[in-house]
Design a protein around this motif. Structure first.
Motif: not given
Length: 307
Positions: A137, A168, A171-172, A175, A230, A233-234
């Protein structure tokens, strides 16, 4: 279309037009799918600047990815000086930096992202293994995200609150993308002596990364599940972008799902071969998003928001 894109981006000087065209050829070679998505799904005026950002990121990665750790660190120090000089003077002996300087002139926010990316390159040069998920991470936060933001900053919403949520979401997404990268490239990375699968996960499953088998299959499935979480979530990320950019982000998320599906199908065979998304499926995805864009279905998202 390319000449029109250069015109709309305000790139009119003959030398710079040749420079951007050279970067376009490079990007088409090493990132064909990403270039196709940008060409089909982004406004023409933005395409040369996206090309410049992607070409710079790739050139940087290539320069600092060879040799011993000391050689890599020395290469980064030299490159850092050349980049900062180009941005300060607006010119360079290198076409990739001439394009970067012009794009940064057109999009001033780019400068801060270049600085963050160069600082993140220090982690990219230094790492040899990733001990656990927390270290992965940190790697993503310090290097992979700044690398993505070189391009994403060109597409970011103007509103500060929406921009924070957008970052954000990026970012997800990155990742998930980085974990998929580490799985896709596993045999090449192992041969190079620097793989990105967390060591505690390898030990937990008792996996040998060079030998196909049930333990490696379980490890791949676990890592794929974490990437999928992830990626899920994105999913709202496209709705945070302005309407002209939503099709591009939907396609970007969709391609990661195809990559993840390919990784799951490969399973333990990733010890001996790389994987990648289905080319026909990726092409169909891009064409579907292109049609949706042409039909003007992105005037607002389901909540009525126009970012």
């Amino acid at each position: 279309m390319w000449k029109r894109a250069l015109d709309r981006a305000g790139v009119r000087e003959p030398r710079l037009r040749r420079d951007y065209t050279e970067q376009r050829r490079a990007v088409r070679r090493f990132a064909a799918a990403e270039y196709a998505a940008a060409r089909l799904l982004l406004p023409a005026a933005l395409l040369p600047h996206v090309v410049a950002a992607v070409a710079f990121m790739h050139d940087t990665d290539d320069r600092i990815d060879r040799g011993t750790p000391d050689e890599r660190a020395a290469a980064l120090t030299e490159w850092d000086g050349l980049v900062r000089k180009a941005l300060a003077e607006g010119d360079s002996a290198l076409p990739v930096l001439r394009c970067l300087a012009r794009t940064a002139e057109s999009h001033p926010d780019m400068r801060a992202h270049v600085d963050e990316f160069l600082r993140g390159c220090e982690r990219e040069v230094a790492w040899r293994t990733l001990a656990d998920d927390e270290e992965l991470r940190r790697y993503v936060r310090e290097y992979s995200l700044p690398a993505l933001m070189l391009t994403a900053c060109l597409l970011a919403p103007a509103d500060a609150a929406t921009r924070t949520a957008f970052t954000e979401g990026c970012h997800l997404l990155i990742r998930a993308m980085q974990r998929i990268d580490f799985l896709e490239d596993l045999p090449e990375d192992v041969r190079a002596g620097r793989h990105g699968v967390p060591l505690d996960a390898v030990a937990r499953h008792g996996a040998d990364l060079t030998v196909p088998g049930p333990a490696l299959g379980r490890l791949v499935e676990e890592q794929a599940d974490r990437a999928a979480a992830d990626l899920a979530a994105a999913t709202p990320l496209p709705t945070l972008a302005a309407p002209p950019y939503r099709a591009f982000f939907r396609a970007l998320v969709g391609v990661q799902r195809l990559r993840l599906d390919a990784v799951r199908r490969a399973g333990a065979s990733l010890a001996t071969r790389t994987s990648g998304p289905s080319a026909p499926a990726a092409a169909l995805l891009l064409l579907r998003e292109a049609a949706r864009r042409v039909q003007g279905r992105d005037a607002s998202d389901r909540s009525g928001r126009t970012a």
